[in-house]
Scaffold this active site. Structure first.
Site, PDB file in Angstrom:
ATOM      1  N   VAL A  14      -3.417  -7.543  -1.430  1.00 48.48           N
ATOM      2  CA  VAL A  14      -2.677  -8.434  -0.117  1.00 48.48           C
ATOM      3  C   VAL A  14      -3.437  -9.460   0.386  1.00 48.48           C
ATOM      4  CG1 VAL A  14      -0.961  -6.371   0.508  1.00 48.48           C
ATOM      5  CG2 VAL A  14      -3.330  -6.610   1.636  1.00 48.48           C
ATOM      6  N   GLY A  73       0.798  -1.037   0.026  1.00 49.16           N
ATOM      7  CA  GLY A  73      -0.026   0.061   0.194  1.00 49.16           C
ATOM      8  C   GLY A  73       0.985   1.303  -0.207  1.00 49.16           C
ATOM      9  N   ALA A  74       1.779   1.195  -0.822  1.00 55.45           N
ATOM     10  CA  ALA A  74       2.812   2.366  -0.870  1.00 55.45           C
ATOM     11  C   ALA A  74       2.493   3.485  -2.210  1.00 55.45           C
ATOM     12  CB  ALA A  74       4.311   1.851  -0.980  1.00 55.45           C
ATOM     13  N   TYR A  95     -13.498  -2.431  11.522  1.00 51.10           N
ATOM     14  CA  TYR A  95     -12.203  -2.112  11.529  1.00 51.10           C
ATOM     15  C   TYR A  95     -11.324  -2.289  12.802  1.00 51.10           C
ATOM     16  CZ  TYR A  95      -8.405   1.279  10.644  1.00 51.10           C
ATOM     17  OH  TYR A  95      -7.053   1.970  10.589  1.00 51.10           O
TER      18      TYR A  95
HETATM   19  P1  NAP Z   1      -4.751   5.322   2.478  1.00 48.80           P
HETATM   20  O1  NAP Z   1      -4.060   6.922   2.254  1.00 48.80           O
HETATM   21  O2  NAP Z   1      -6.081   5.143   2.236  1.00 48.80           O
HETATM   22  O3  NAP Z   1      -3.725   4.469   1.622  1.00 48.80           O
HETATM   23  C1  NAP Z   1      -4.109   2.971   1.514  1.00 48.80           C
HETATM   24  C2  NAP Z   1      -3.097   2.221   0.901  1.00 48.80           C
HETATM   25  O4  NAP Z   1      -3.185   0.904   1.009  1.00 48.80           O
HETATM   26  C3  NAP Z   1      -3.224   2.669  -0.565  1.00 48.80           C
HETATM   27  O5  NAP Z   1      -1.702   2.676  -1.094  1.00 48.80           O
HETATM   28  C4  NAP Z   1      -3.907   1.545  -1.298  1.00 48.80           C
HETATM   29  O6  NAP Z   1      -3.557   0.998  -2.568  1.00 48.80           O
HETATM   30  C5  NAP Z   1      -3.498   0.240  -0.281  1.00 48.80           C
HETATM   31  N1  NAP Z   1      -4.469  -0.713  -0.412  1.00 48.80           N
HETATM   32  C6  NAP Z   1      -5.774  -0.780  -0.149  1.00 48.80           C
HETATM   33  N2  NAP Z   1      -6.350  -2.049  -0.285  1.00 48.80           N
HETATM   34  C7  NAP Z   1      -5.057  -2.959  -0.578  1.00 48.80           C
HETATM   35  C8  NAP Z   1      -5.032  -4.268  -1.002  1.00 48.80           C
HETATM   36  N3  NAP Z   1      -5.975  -5.002  -0.903  1.00 48.80           N
HETATM   37  N4  NAP Z   1      -3.838  -4.620  -1.421  1.00 48.80           N
HETATM   38  C9  NAP Z   1      -2.835  -3.651  -1.664  1.00 48.80           C
HETATM   39  N5  NAP Z   1      -2.840  -2.381  -1.267  1.00 48.80           N
HETATM   40  C10 NAP Z   1      -4.155  -2.064  -0.783  1.00 48.80           C
HETATM   41  O7  NAP Z   1      -4.430   5.093   3.943  1.00 48.80           O
HETATM   42  P2  NAP Z   1      -3.229   5.508   5.014  1.00 48.80           P
HETATM   43  O8  NAP Z   1      -4.070   6.565   6.054  1.00 48.80           O
HETATM   44  O9  NAP Z   1      -1.943   5.876   4.413  1.00 48.80           O
HETATM   45  O10 NAP Z   1      -3.260   4.261   6.063  1.00 48.80           O
HETATM   46  C11 NAP Z   1      -2.011   3.407   5.792  1.00 48.80           C
HETATM   47  C12 NAP Z   1      -1.941   2.470   7.080  1.00 48.80           C
HETATM   48  O11 NAP Z   1      -2.305   3.192   8.128  1.00 48.80           O
HETATM   49  C13 NAP Z   1      -3.543   1.480   7.294  1.00 48.80           C
HETATM   50  O12 NAP Z   1      -3.213   0.335   7.736  1.00 48.80           O
HETATM   51  C14 NAP Z   1      -4.360   2.310   8.163  1.00 48.80           C
HETATM   52  O13 NAP Z   1      -5.164   1.533   8.533  1.00 48.80           O
HETATM   53  C15 NAP Z   1      -3.405   2.772   8.989  1.00 48.80           C
HETATM   54  N6  NAP Z   1      -3.629   4.041   9.912  1.00 48.80           N
HETATM   55  C16 NAP Z   1      -3.978   5.331   9.208  1.00 48.80           C
HETATM   56  C17 NAP Z   1      -4.416   6.153   9.995  1.00 48.80           C
HETATM   57  C18 NAP Z   1      -4.569   7.564   9.422  1.00 48.80           C
HETATM   58  O14 NAP Z   1      -5.006   8.270  10.366  1.00 48.80           O
HETATM   59  N7  NAP Z   1      -4.336   7.980   8.345  1.00 48.80           N
HETATM   60  C19 NAP Z   1      -4.512   5.800  11.438  1.00 48.80           C
HETATM   61  C20 NAP Z   1      -4.448   4.576  12.151  1.00 48.80           C
HETATM   62  C21 NAP Z   1      -3.801   3.627  11.108  1.00 48.80           C
HETATM   63  P3  NAP Z   1      -4.143   2.176  -3.601  1.00 48.80           P
HETATM   64  O15 NAP Z   1      -3.764   3.479  -3.661  1.00 48.80           O
HETATM   65  O16 NAP Z   1      -3.686   1.344  -5.032  1.00 48.80           O
HETATM   66  O17 NAP Z   1      -5.777   1.869  -3.636  1.00 48.80           O
END
Ligand code: NAP
Length: 251
Positions: A64, A12-13, A156
Site C-alpha cells: 500500500v 491487509g485482508a 508507530y
Molecule cells: P496483522 O494481523 O499483523 O495483519 C496485518 C495485515 O496488514 C496483513 O494482512 C498484512 O498482509 C497487511 N500488510 C502489512 N503491510 C502491508 C503493506 N505494505 N501493504 C499491504 N498490506 C500490508 O494486524 P492486525 O492486528 O489485524 O491490524 C490491522 C490494523 O489494525 C492495523 O492497521 C493495525 O495498526 C490496527 N490495530 C490493530 C490492533 C490490534 O490490537 N491488533 C490495535 C489497534 C490498531 P500480509 O499478511 O500479506 O503480510
C-alpha cells in the site's frame, strides 16, 4: 443486507482484523477485493471464504505504500467489479522498539505503510470517484495508541495520531464530492500483531488492567463498526471516530 451492491477494497485482508472485515463485508452482500502483501496462502484462504458466501471476490498483492502497485490494484478492481464504492485502509505494521535503538529504516517503514499507505490509497480512490462523479466511503483503521502513550512506540503511535488528522482532512475536503471518511480505533485485539502480548503472562495482566472490560477483543468484534461506517446506514456521518476497545479510551 447492509452492503448489497457495494464494491469494497480491504487492504491487509489476509489476516487479523482485515480478514474479519472482508468476511463481514461479504456477509452483508458486498463484492470484496482482498489485498495482501506477503501472506499469499492466507489471502487465498480468505478468498475462498468470501467466495463461499456467494459474492464476487478478487485477490490483489500490493504494497500500500507503493504508488505503482496501488494504481495497479485500483485498475484491477475497476476491471473486475466495474468500480469501487468503499475503501477500508486496514493494512498496518507495528514493532516495539525503544527510541534509542530505533533505526531510520524502521521508522521509515512503519511510516510508509501506516501513514503513506492510507493517504496514497485514498488519493487514488478519490481521483477515480471524482472523475466519475460517484459517491463513496473510506474507513481508516486507527488505534487507541493515537491517544495512549506506551514505551517503544515513537514510530508507530505518530502514524496512528496522523490517521486522525488524515481522517479529518479527507472528510473535510471530500464531503463536497459525496465521499465520507471515518475512522475505527481498535484497542487490544487478538491477532498476529498482538501475539507477543497475549502470550506473555508477565505483560498481559498489566495490559488488561487498563481495559474496563478486562479482556482482549476479537477481530470479528471490530468488523461491525467498519461495516456500519462503509454502509448507507451512516450516510450523514463523516470525519468521526469509533473506538472498539472494551472501554480503554473513554472520552
Ligand atoms: P496483522 O494481523 O499483523 O495483519 C496485518 C495485515 O496488514 C496483513 O494482512 C498484512 O498482509 C497487511 N500488510 C502489512 N503491510 C502491508 C503493506 N505494505 N501493504 C499491504 N498490506 C500490508 O494486524 P492486525 O492486528 O489485524 O491490524 C490491522 C490494523 O489494525 C492495523 O492497521 C493495525 O495498526 C490496527 N490495530 C490493530 C490492533 C490490534 O490490537 N491488533 C490495535 C489497534 C490498531 P500480509 O499478511 O500479506 O503480510
Amino acid at each position: 443486507m447492509q452492503l448489497d451492491g457495494k464494491r469494497v477494497i480491504v487492504t491487509g485482508a489476509s489476516r487479523g482484523i482485515g480478514r474479519a472485515i472482508a468476511i463481514a463485508m461479504a456477509k452483508e452482500g458486498a463484492a470484496v477485493l482482498i489485498n495482501y502483501v506477503s501472506h499469499g496462502t492466507e489471502a487465498q484462504e480468505v478468498l475462498r471464504e468470501v467466495q463461499a458466501l456467494g459474492v464476487a471476490a478478487a485477490l490483489f498483492q500490493a504494497d500500500v505504500s507503493r504508488r505503482d502497485q496501488v494504481e495497479a490494484m485500483f485498475d484491477a478492481a475497476w476491471n473486475e467489479f466495474g468500480g469501487i464504492d468503499c475503501l477500508i485502509n486496514n493494512a498496518g505494521i507495528e514493532t516495539i522498539v525503544p527510541l534509542t535503538e530505533l533505526t531510520d529504516e524502521q521508522w521509515q517503514r512503519v511510516s510508509d505503510v501506516n501513514a503513506r499507505g492510507p493517504w496514497l490509497c485514498s488519493q487514488v480512490f478519490a481521483r477515480r470517484l471524482i472523475a466519475e462523479a460517484r459517491a463513496g466511503a473510506i474507513v481508516n483503521l486507527g488505534s487507541v495508541q493515537a491517544g495512549v502513550a506506551l514505551p517503544g512506540r515513537t514510530h508507530y503511535a505518530p502514524t496512528k495520531r496522523g490517521l486522525e488528522a488524515l481522517t479529518a482532512n479527507l472528510a473535510c475536503e471530500l464531503a463536497q464530492h459525496r465521499v465520507r471518511v471515518n475512522c475505527v480505533h481498535p484497542g487490544l485485539i487478538e491477532t498476529d500483531m498482538t501475539q507477543w502480548v497475549m502470550a506473555n503472562p508477565d505483560i498481559l495482566p498489566q495490559v488488561l488492567k487498563g481495559i474496563p472490560m478486562a479482556r482482549a477483543g476479537q477481530p470479528a468484534e471490530v468488523a461491525p463498526a467498519v461495516v456500519f461506517l462503509a454502509s448507507d446506514a451512516s450516510s450523514y456521518i463523516t470525519g468521526q471516530h469509533i473506538y472498539v476497545d472494551g472501554g480503554m479510551v473513554i472520552v
